[in-house]
Structure formats: structure tokens, C-alpha cells
Scaffold this motif. Structure first.
Motif, PDB file in Angstrom:
ATOM      1  N   LYS A  77       0.843  -1.198   0.000  1.00 53.31           N
ATOM      2  CA  LYS A  77       0.000   0.000   0.000  1.00 53.31           C
ATOM      3  C   LYS A  77       0.876   1.244   0.000  1.00 53.31           C
ATOM      4  O   LYS A  77       1.963   1.268   0.566  1.00 53.31           O
ATOM      5  CB  LYS A  77      -0.925   0.001   1.221  1.00 53.31           C
ATOM      6  CG  LYS A  77      -1.982  -1.090   1.183  1.00 53.31           C
ATOM      7  CD  LYS A  77      -2.922  -0.976   2.372  1.00 53.31           C
ATOM      8  CE  LYS A  77      -3.957  -2.086   2.373  1.00 53.31           C
ATOM      9  NZ  LYS A  77      -4.879  -1.993   1.241  1.00 53.31           N
ATOM     10  N   ARG A 103      -1.962  11.225  -1.734  1.00 54.51           N
ATOM     11  CA  ARG A 103      -3.257  11.819  -2.076  1.00 54.51           C
ATOM     12  C   ARG A 103      -3.316  12.011  -3.594  1.00 54.51           C
ATOM     13  O   ARG A 103      -2.417  12.630  -4.182  1.00 54.51           O
ATOM     14  CB  ARG A 103      -3.452  13.158  -1.369  1.00 54.51           C
ATOM     15  CG  ARG A 103      -4.859  13.726  -1.557  1.00 54.51           C
ATOM     16  CD  ARG A 103      -5.086  14.933  -0.673  1.00 54.51           C
ATOM     17  NE  ARG A 103      -6.482  15.361  -0.726  1.00 54.51           N
ATOM     18  CZ  ARG A 103      -6.983  16.356   0.011  1.00 54.51           C
ATOM     19  NH1 ARG A 103      -6.201  17.021   0.865  1.00 54.51           N
ATOM     20  NH2 ARG A 103      -8.260  16.680  -0.087  1.00 54.51           N
ATOM     21  N   GLU A 160     -11.530   5.151  -7.995  1.00 55.92           N
ATOM     22  CA  GLU A 160     -11.509   5.546  -6.582  1.00 55.92           C
ATOM     23  C   GLU A 160     -11.324   4.321  -5.683  1.00 55.92           C
ATOM     24  O   GLU A 160     -10.517   4.331  -4.746  1.00 55.92           O
ATOM     25  CB  GLU A 160     -12.803   6.289  -6.235  1.00 55.92           C
ATOM     26  CG  GLU A 160     -12.828   6.811  -4.812  1.00 55.92           C
ATOM     27  CD  GLU A 160     -14.111   7.574  -4.502  1.00 55.92           C
ATOM     28  OE1 GLU A 160     -14.214   8.128  -3.404  1.00 55.92           O
ATOM     29  OE2 GLU A 160     -15.018   7.599  -5.382  1.00 55.92           O
ATOM     30  N   HIS A 161     -12.065   3.254  -5.979  1.00 52.35           N
ATOM     31  CA  HIS A 161     -11.981   2.057  -5.142  1.00 52.35           C
ATOM     32  C   HIS A 161     -10.648   1.335  -5.304  1.00 52.35           C
ATOM     33  O   HIS A 161     -10.080   0.836  -4.323  1.00 52.35           O
ATOM     34  CB  HIS A 161     -13.138   1.107  -5.459  1.00 52.35           C
ATOM     35  CG  HIS A 161     -14.414   1.491  -4.786  1.00 52.35           C
ATOM     36  ND1 HIS A 161     -15.162   2.578  -5.193  1.00 52.35           N
ATOM     37  CD2 HIS A 161     -15.061   0.966  -3.703  1.00 52.35           C
ATOM     38  CE1 HIS A 161     -16.225   2.680  -4.411  1.00 52.35           C
ATOM     39  NE2 HIS A 161     -16.194   1.720  -3.503  1.00 52.35           N
ATOM     40  N   LYS A 180      -8.062   3.461  -3.458  1.00 55.65           N
ATOM     41  CA  LYS A 180      -8.246   3.354  -2.002  1.00 55.65           C
ATOM     42  C   LYS A 180      -7.778   1.997  -1.482  1.00 55.65           C
ATOM     43  O   LYS A 180      -7.270   1.889  -0.365  1.00 55.65           O
ATOM     44  CB  LYS A 180      -9.708   3.596  -1.638  1.00 55.65           C
ATOM     45  CG  LYS A 180     -10.109   5.071  -1.690  1.00 55.65           C
ATOM     46  CD  LYS A 180     -11.552   5.273  -1.264  1.00 55.65           C
ATOM     47  CE  LYS A 180     -11.905   6.763  -1.234  1.00 55.65           C
ATOM     48  NZ  LYS A 180     -13.320   6.997  -0.836  1.00 55.65           N
ATOM     49  N   SER A 181      -7.937   0.942  -2.322  1.00 52.26           N
ATOM     50  CA  SER A 181      -7.462  -0.384  -1.906  1.00 52.26           C
ATOM     51  C   SER A 181      -5.945  -0.408  -1.802  1.00 52.26           C
ATOM     52  O   SER A 181      -5.372  -1.289  -1.160  1.00 52.26           O
ATOM     53  CB  SER A 181      -7.958  -1.449  -2.879  1.00 52.26           C
ATOM     54  OG  SER A 181      -7.260  -1.365  -4.117  1.00 52.26           O
ATOM     55  N   CYS A 237      -4.517   4.854  -0.913  1.00 55.61           N
ATOM     56  CA  CYS A 237      -4.474   6.257  -1.330  1.00 55.61           C
ATOM     57  C   CYS A 237      -5.701   7.016  -0.826  1.00 55.61           C
ATOM     58  O   CYS A 237      -6.796   6.452  -0.706  1.00 55.61           O
ATOM     59  CB  CYS A 237      -4.423   6.369  -2.856  1.00 55.61           C
ATOM     60  SG  CYS A 237      -3.014   5.544  -3.612  1.00 55.61           S
ATOM     61  N   GLU A 238      -5.514   8.295  -0.582  1.00 55.32           N
ATOM     62  CA  GLU A 238      -6.627   9.202  -0.322  1.00 55.32           C
ATOM     63  C   GLU A 238      -7.025   9.797  -1.675  1.00 55.32           C
ATOM     64  O   GLU A 238      -6.153  10.270  -2.424  1.00 55.32           O
ATOM     65  CB  GLU A 238      -6.200  10.307   0.645  1.00 55.32           C
ATOM     66  CG  GLU A 238      -7.340  11.244   1.057  1.00 55.32           C
ATOM     67  CD  GLU A 238      -6.890  12.334   2.012  1.00 55.32           C
ATOM     68  OE1 GLU A 238      -7.673  13.284   2.217  1.00 55.32           O
ATOM     69  OE2 GLU A 238      -5.753  12.243   2.517  1.00 55.32           O
ATOM     70  N   VAL A 239      -8.308   9.773  -2.001  1.00 53.68           N
ATOM     71  CA  VAL A 239      -8.741  10.108  -3.353  1.00 53.68           C
ATOM     72  C   VAL A 239      -9.812  11.201  -3.347  1.00 53.68           C
ATOM     73  O   VAL A 239     -10.766  11.146  -2.568  1.00 53.68           O
ATOM     74  CB  VAL A 239      -9.294   8.860  -4.084  1.00 53.68           C
ATOM     75  CG1 VAL A 239      -9.682   9.208  -5.520  1.00 53.68           C
ATOM     76  CG2 VAL A 239      -8.277   7.724  -4.066  1.00 53.68           C
ATOM     77  N   ASP A 240      -9.636  12.191  -4.225  1.00 58.43           N
ATOM     78  CA  ASP A 240     -10.666  13.176  -4.537  1.00 58.43           C
ATOM     79  C   ASP A 240     -11.065  12.986  -5.987  1.00 58.43           C
ATOM     80  O   ASP A 240     -10.222  12.650  -6.831  1.00 58.43           O
ATOM     81  CB  ASP A 240     -10.158  14.607  -4.327  1.00 58.43           C
ATOM     82  CG  ASP A 240      -9.917  14.923  -2.852  1.00 58.43           C
ATOM     83  OD1 ASP A 240     -10.643  14.368  -2.015  1.00 58.43           O
ATOM     84  OD2 ASP A 240      -8.993  15.712  -2.559  1.00 58.43           O
TER      85      ASP A 240
END
Length: 534
Positions: free
Chosen positions: A407, A412, A427-428, A431-432, A435-438
Motif C-alpha cells: 500500500k 493523495r 476511486e476504489h 483506495k485499496s 491512497c486518499e482520493v478526490d
């Protein structure tokens, strides 16, 4: 043939009558006469007079003055003037006539044969000039039509290219979402039935992608947009990879598959490994499709070797259903199958062999097909390649050997993507990986996020409403804050057009990934760009 208007100007009516009678033997002329020079000028202005026989000695306006007036007027300066005179044949009079614009002289008393011959000659000249004029007009029109056709063809090419880009984006984007969701689901807890569903969905999406690739490939080739990228590679390794892949598929159908490689086959050649594999894969896929039992053989043989050149023939032979002789002619045509009943029973777009034929042409090779109906078929591709000696292949990372992905720590990422399925999938996945995602739905919103927050990496779709990915990349890369301007950007492109992918780099992108993408490939690109920044 068009009649030529001929004017006779003489102040004596009897001269006009006798000359008209003499010229009646000349074909393709229409005689108009006048005894008044002023009236004759009006006749020349109003009528298409081509030849004028002008008497030299006339009251008020003599022949020299009349011809000078003709030549000084743009409407009449094309008229061929022939002086008719009874005065001396001295050079000074001849020169005076020629200086006024006359092209020849007739001397009284007129010699009938000479008069007819000269007038006939000038009539022929006018007909030739008219023919040349018409041909020039036709040539100019032809050139105009060619320019117009070229412009239309260029416009059609641009329209087709634009359509191809949009088609690629609109179709590949949802497929990218499907592939991504499959990847996400595979990393969740699934029972055997659900895993079977996922595998079937994966197979269906891959089949759909193959069809789309075929359609886009045939469009690219027909548009002249297909570019062959040549590189050095191991033809032995390529054939081994093909053998390993199709041997498993053949076993599933209980068919024997073997590969025979000529001992003289060079280890390395220079060509397009992707396109060569595409041709061979197509041959073998067809063989598997139409063979229920028996054997499929892939053979690579050296036809000729000379210095650094090697002619290689790749042949695929099967014991399948075969092709009727009358159907062999059309199997390489786009959207055609050898037999309509084949389409109903086995399916298919009829694009595979059409693409193979075009790829072979691009590689300066040739395709051959032989078949005996009910016995089997043989397809071959032959081309001449450059042999490469002492070529060291770059070591590539085998993604299948990666047991797990670590990971990312405090990373970000901004995802700019207008397609909800794709943004959801990205996004998923991110995130897996920790990561922080916008998520931004267009380039304009992405710029606003960049102004407000600091990102370690930006993923930018190239085609978005309000502001495109290209525009957003350019604005970010010229940001007044050096830290924000140096943020690495990966563009997500569904386009098959090389110039569009190149445009992403020109705009400032650090990397490009296509749709649909391999999550492992994406992970490696992110890892590489983030590690450079640290």
C-alpha cells in the motif's frame, strides 16, 4: 465543327461579291461583309469575328488604320487581319501592314488557289486554337475538381479520424469501468459460484474488447492511420509464448497443438512483434474455432537468407471443417465469411482475416490460403525481415509473478473523470492501495481542487466536458506555485490515435495509460512517478 465568322471589308460592293463567291468553297466559315469601316468596327464589336479580310485603300479610314483600331480594342484584338491590296508589293507597305497588326497579305488580282489556301489555313488555326482553349478550360475544371476532391477527401479523413477517436473513447470508457469493477470484485470475498460469474464476465468483456479492437483496427488501416512500429525482438520467444498460450486452449478442446521451428530461424529480427503476433493469433484462433478434432500445427520456416535479410514463412495448418473453393476468394474481405451458414453456426464479425491481409500488406508481406472442404485448411504469412545479431533484450517485469502490492503511504491522488463508473472504479482501486482520493467531474473542477489542496499525483481523463484534460494539464503545469506545477499527471486515454496520445505529452502529462488498462500497469506507473517526486 463550329463555323468561323469571317468579315470582308471593301468599299466596293463588286469586290465583296467576287471574294465571297471565291471563299464559298472554304468549309466551316460564315461570311459577313461591309463597305463601311465604321459599320465594320461595330460588326466586330457585336459579333464573334475571327478573321477579317480588309481592303487597304478605302476613303475616310484606310485598311492600316482599321486594323490598328481592331488591335487597340481588347474586344477585337484577337481577330486575324489579312490585308487585301492592289498597291505595290514594296517592303515598306508590307511592314506597315504588319506593324498595324495584320498577319498576312493577299494581292489583287487575287489568285484563287492562294486565297483559298491561306483562308483555309487560318480557319484551321482558329479551330486548333479553339480546341486548345476548350482543352485548357477542361483541364482547369479537372484541376479544380481534383483540388475539390482532395479537400473533400481530407475533410472526410479528418471526420473519420474524429469519429474514430470519439468511437474509441465512448466504447472503451465503459469497458474500462467493467474491467475495473471485475478487478475490484476479484479482491473481495467470493464463493465459487460468484467467482465463476466474475470469470464469465471477464471472458465476455475480453471478447467484446477484441471485437472493438478489430473494428477500430480496420478503420485505422482504411483511413491510413495505422502506423507500424518496428523494434528488435526475439522471434523464438514470441513463437514460444504463442505456443504456450494456444496449447492450453487446444487442450480444452481435446485438440493436439504443436509448433515446429526451423533450426535456421534467426534468434532476433526487426519488425513489429505486436502485428506479427496479431496475424499468427488470428490464424490459430480461426483454426481452433473451426476444428473439432485432430491437430493444429504452427510452423515457422526460413524460405531464403541473404546477408542480413531473412524471408520467413509462418504457416498454420488445421484438420477443421475446411473452406469451399468458391468461398476462398472472399474470406479476406471485410465483414465477409466464407459461407453464410458459418456465421450462423460459429458467429464472428468477418473482420479478422481482412485485418490480417491489410497488416501483411503494411509489413510488405503476403498472405496465402489453401483448403480442402471437410479436410482442413492452411493459412500462411510470408515476409522478409532484417536479422539482428547480439541483441540484448531489456528485462521486463513479469506482472504475473507479483504476489501482492504494498500500500502507498500518505499518498493523495486527484481523479478527474466525467464517467461515473470509471471514477467509481478508480476511486476504489486507489483506495485499496491506501491512497486518499478526490474526484472531479471535469477539468475546471480539477483546477479548483488543485488550487485548494496539494496532491502527490493527478489522474486526468483527456475527454471531459466544460474543460478538457489537455486544457486542464496545461493550466496545472503553468501554475504559479512551483510545487503544484510539478505534480505528476497520468492521462487516461481511450483513444487509439497516436497523435492524441502524443498531444497528452505535449500538454505536459508525465505518463499515459489507455482504456481499458491493466491495474498492475497503473500501479507501477503511479509507484514510479511518486518515487521520483520523493
Amino acid at each position: 465543327m463550329k463555323h468561323v465568322n469571317l468579315l470582308i471589308l471593301d468599299d466596293k460592293e463588286e469586290n465583296i461579291v467576287s471574294l465571297s463567291a471565291l471563299l464559298s468553297e472554304v468549309e466551316h466559315i460564315h461570311i459577313i461583309s461591309s463597305t463601311d469601316p465604321n459599320e465594320a468596327l461595330k460588326i466586330c464589336w457585336k459579333n464573334d469575328i475571327a478573321i477579317a479580310l480588309v481592303d487597304v485603300q478605302m476613303p475616310e479610314i484606310n485598311g492600316f488604320e482599321f486594323v490598328s483600331l481592331l488591335k487597340s480594342n481588347p474586344k477585337t484584338n484577337h481577330i486575324m487581319a489579312i490585308m487585301v491590296t492592289a498597291i505595290s508589293k514594296e517592303d515598306k507597305y508590307l511592314l506597315k501592314g504588319l506593324e498595324s497588326g495584320a498577319v498576312d497579305y493577299l494581292y489583287k488580282p487575287l489568285n484563287p488557289e492562294i486565297t483559298i489556301a491561306k483562308v483555309s489555313s487560318f480557319v484551321s488555326q482558329i479551330h486548333i486554337q479553339e480546341e486548345i482553349k476548350q482543352k485548357n478550360i477542361a483541364l482547369e475544371e479537372s484541376q479544380r475538381q481534383l483540388i475539390l476532391a482532395k479537400e473533400e477527401a481530407e475533410e472526410a479523413r479528418k471526420s473519420k479520424e474524429s469519429f474514430l477517436a470519439n468511437m474509441s473513447h465512448e466504447i472503451r470508457t465503459p469497458i474500462n469501468g467493467i474491467v475495473g469493477i471485475i478487478h475490484i470484485l476479484r479482491n473481495t470475498s467470493l464463493n465459487d459460484e460468484q467467482r465463476d460469474w466474475i470469470n464469465r464476465l471477464d471472458s465476455a468483456s475480453n471478447s467484446l474488447l477484441l471485437i472493438i479492437n478489430d473494428i477500430l483496427d480496420i478503420s485505422k488501416i482504411d483511413s491510413g492511420m495505422m502506423r507500424i512500429e518496428y523494434e528488435n525482438f526475439s522471434i523464438h520467444k514470441k513463437l514460444t509464448d504463442i505456443n504456450n498460450f494456444f496449447k492450453i486452449k487446444a487442450l480444452d478442446k481435446h485438440i493436439t497443438f504443436e509448433t515446429i521451428i526451423d533450426p535456421q530461424l534467426p534468434e532476433y529480427i526487426k519488425s513489429s512483434p505486436i502485428r506479427i503476433q496479431q496475424i499468427i493469433d488470428n490464424f490459430i484462433s480461426n483454426a481452433l474455432k473451426f476444428t473439432k478434432e485432430g491437430k493444429i500445427t504452427l510452423k515457422a520456416s526460413v524460405v531464403e537468407q541473404e546477408d542480413a535479410q531473412c524471408t520467413i514463412k509462418f504457416t498454420v495448418t488445421d484438420t477443421g471443417i475446411g473452406i469451399k473453393s468458391e468461398a476462398l476468394e472472399k474470406i479476406f474481405l471485410a465483414f465477409e465469411q466464407g459461407d453464410d451458414s458459418i456465421t450462423k453456426k460459429y458467429g464472428g464479425t468477418g473482420l479478422g482475416l481482412a485485418i490480417v491481409k491489410r497488416l501483411a500488406d503494411l509489413l510488405d508481406g503476403k498472405i496465402e490460403a489453401e483448403s480442402t472442404y471437410g479436410v482442413g485448411s492452411t493459412f500462411s504469412f510470408q515476409a522478409t525481415f532484417q536479422k539482428i545479431d547480439d541483441f540484448k533484450q531489456q528485462e521486463t517485469l513479469d506482472t504475473e509473478t507479483i504476489p501482492s502490492l504494498h500500500k502507498f503511504d500518505h499518498v493523495r491522488i486527484l481523479v478527474a473523470e466525467d464517467n461515473e463508473l470509471n471514477s467509481f472504479m478508480l476511486e476504489h482501486i486507489l483506495k485499496s492501495w491506501g491512497c486518499e482520493v478526490d474526484v472531479a467531474k471535469n477539468g475546471h473542477i480539477a483546477i479548483e481542487y488543485v488550487n485548494q489542496y496539494d496532491y502527490d499525483l493527478i489522474m486526468m481523463d483527456t475527454h471531459m466536458p466544460v474543460m478538457s484534460g489537455f486544457e486542464a494539464i496545461q493550466e496545472i503545469k503553468t501554475h504559479p506555485n512551483p510545487q503544484k506545477a510539478s505534480t505528476p499527471i497520468i492521462t487516461i486515454s481511450a483513444s487509439v490515435l497516436e497523435h492524441e496520445q502524443a498531444a497528452a505529452y505535449e500538454a505536459g502529462a508525465d505518463s499515459v495509460i489507455g482504456k481499458p488498462f491493466d491495474p498492475i500497469d497503473l500501479y507501477q506507473k503511479i509507484d514510479k512517478l511518486i518515487s521520483k517526486r520523493v
